[in-house]
Scaffold this motif. Structure first.
Motif, PDB file in Angstrom:
ATOM      1  N   PHE A  28       0.829  -1.203   0.000  1.00  0.00           N
ATOM      2  CA  PHE A  28       0.000   0.000   0.000  1.00  0.00           C
ATOM      3  C   PHE A  28       0.862   1.250   0.000  1.00  0.00           C
ATOM      4  CE2 PHE A  28      -2.415   3.492   1.723  1.00  0.00           C
ATOM      5  CZ  PHE A  28      -3.592   3.394   1.017  1.00  0.00           C
ATOM      6  N   ASP A  29       0.494   2.162  -0.876  1.00  0.00           N
ATOM      7  CA  ASP A  29       1.109   3.476  -0.974  1.00  0.00           C
ATOM      8  C   ASP A  29      -0.037   4.447  -1.257  1.00  0.00           C
ATOM      9  OD1 ASP A  29       2.091   5.516  -3.310  1.00  0.00           O
ATOM     10  OD2 ASP A  29       3.624   5.250  -1.757  1.00  0.00           O
ATOM     11  N   GLN A  30      -0.191   5.452  -0.420  1.00  0.00           N
ATOM     12  CA  GLN A  30      -1.329   6.364  -0.526  1.00  0.00           C
ATOM     13  C   GLN A  30      -1.415   7.030  -1.897  1.00  0.00           C
ATOM     14  OE1 GLN A  30      -3.711   6.742   1.948  1.00  0.00           O
ATOM     15  NE2 GLN A  30      -4.874   7.942   0.486  1.00  0.00           N
ATOM     16  N   ALA A  31      -0.291   7.499  -2.404  1.00  0.00           N
ATOM     17  CA  ALA A  31      -0.303   8.184  -3.703  1.00  0.00           C
ATOM     18  C   ALA A  31      -0.722   7.225  -4.825  1.00  0.00           C
ATOM     19  CB  ALA A  31       1.070   8.788  -3.996  1.00  0.00           C
ATOM     20  N   PHE A  33      -2.545   4.519  -4.495  1.00  0.00           N
ATOM     21  CA  PHE A  33      -3.955   4.194  -4.267  1.00  0.00           C
ATOM     22  C   PHE A  33      -4.859   5.294  -4.827  1.00  0.00           C
ATOM     23  CE2 PHE A  33      -7.684   4.567  -1.385  1.00  0.00           C
ATOM     24  CZ  PHE A  33      -8.340   3.399  -1.753  1.00  0.00           C
ATOM     25  N   VAL A  34      -4.550   6.534  -4.519  1.00  0.00           N
ATOM     26  CA  VAL A  34      -5.337   7.671  -5.007  1.00  0.00           C
ATOM     27  C   VAL A  34      -5.284   7.737  -6.538  1.00  0.00           C
ATOM     28  CG1 VAL A  34      -5.465  10.198  -5.028  1.00  0.00           C
ATOM     29  CG2 VAL A  34      -5.166   8.985  -2.863  1.00  0.00           C
ATOM     30  N   ILE A  79      -2.010  -3.916   2.817  1.00  0.00           N
ATOM     31  CA  ILE A  79      -1.749  -3.036   3.955  1.00  0.00           C
ATOM     32  C   ILE A  79      -1.198  -3.901   5.078  1.00  0.00           C
ATOM     33  CG2 ILE A  79      -2.747  -1.464   5.657  1.00  0.00           C
ATOM     34  CD1 ILE A  79      -4.926  -0.791   3.579  1.00  0.00           C
ATOM     35  N   GLN A  84       1.226  -0.566   9.547  1.00  0.00           N
ATOM     36  CA  GLN A  84       0.487   0.529   8.927  1.00  0.00           C
ATOM     37  C   GLN A  84      -0.873   0.757   9.601  1.00  0.00           C
ATOM     38  OE1 GLN A  84       0.895  -1.135   4.851  1.00  0.00           O
ATOM     39  NE2 GLN A  84       1.943   0.783   4.350  1.00  0.00           N
ATOM     40  N   ILE A  87      -3.202   3.643   8.605  1.00  0.00           N
ATOM     41  CA  ILE A  87      -3.811   3.477   7.282  1.00  0.00           C
ATOM     42  C   ILE A  87      -5.034   2.584   7.367  1.00  0.00           C
ATOM     43  CG2 ILE A  87      -3.472   2.582   4.949  1.00  0.00           C
ATOM     44  CD1 ILE A  87      -0.512   3.520   5.267  1.00  0.00           C
ATOM     45  N   TRP A  88      -4.886   1.375   7.957  1.00  0.00           N
ATOM     46  CA  TRP A  88      -6.059   0.494   8.001  1.00  0.00           C
ATOM     47  C   TRP A  88      -7.155   1.058   8.877  1.00  0.00           C
ATOM     48  CZ3 TRP A  88      -6.938  -1.679  12.789  1.00  0.00           C
ATOM     49  CH2 TRP A  88      -5.869  -2.060  13.589  1.00  0.00           C
ATOM     50  N   SER A  90      -7.892   4.177   9.007  1.00  0.00           N
ATOM     51  CA  SER A  90      -8.554   5.216   8.212  1.00  0.00           C
ATOM     52  C   SER A  90      -9.640   4.632   7.301  1.00  0.00           C
ATOM     53  CB  SER A  90      -7.526   5.990   7.373  1.00  0.00           C
ATOM     54  OG  SER A  90      -7.052   5.219   6.293  1.00  0.00           O
ATOM     55  N   ARG A 105     -13.339   5.263  -6.925  1.00  0.00           N
ATOM     56  CA  ARG A 105     -13.402   5.836  -5.572  1.00  0.00           C
ATOM     57  C   ARG A 105     -14.498   5.232  -4.707  1.00  0.00           C
ATOM     58  NH1 ARG A 105     -12.037  10.428  -8.821  1.00  0.00           N
ATOM     59  NH2 ARG A 105     -10.007  11.249  -8.194  1.00  0.00           N
TER      60      ARG A 105
END
Length: 129
Positions: A28-31, A33-34, A79, A84, A87-88, A90, A105
């Motif tokens: 998992f990487d936020q950028a 994922f977005v 994740i 993390q 993150i989970w 959230s 989304r």
């Protein structure tokens, strides 16, 4: 032909004959994922712990399911449950072995702490419909 070379050729033949996973697997990487959401990609979040037998069973099923060409656009983000936590949390996750499917989304499916192959397949399928 010597035994070492013969063994190497045999191993190469097996690897070449083995089917490749149609899906993409990533930590998992936020950028990322977005970006995948913005592209409308089908996404599966896998909240995984290395020590969890339910997670291992889910992982086995996921790897079998994604062999189908229907999952060639799916991206599976793992994740790390132990490293993390923010993150989970959230995503409203309460325990490891949680799978969350997204179509872009929109969250379209969720499964927590289950190993039922049909249930896992249904959650994954909800992302690619």
């Amino acid at each position: 032909m010597n035994l070492r070379l013969s063994s190497a050729l045999f191993t190469a033949a097996i690897v070449a004959a083995a089917p490749a996973h149609a899906a993409e697997f990533r930590e998992f990487d936020q950028a990322a994922f977005v970006a995948a959401q913005a592209q409308g990609r089908p996404i599966l979040l896998d909240v995984h712990a290395w020590w969890c037998p339910v997670c291992a069973s889910q992982n086995h099923t996921i790897k079998q399911v994604v062999l189908s060409p229907a999952y060639d656009k799916l991206i599976v983000f793992r994740i790390n449950y132990d490293k993390q936590k923010p993150i989970w949390q959230s995503f409203g996750v309460r325990k490891q072995a949680t799978l969350i499917a997204f179509r872009g989304r929109q969250e379209v499916g969720r499964l927590a702490y289950m190993t039922n192959k049909d249930a896992i397949t249904a959650v994954m399928a909800s992302a690619v419909r």
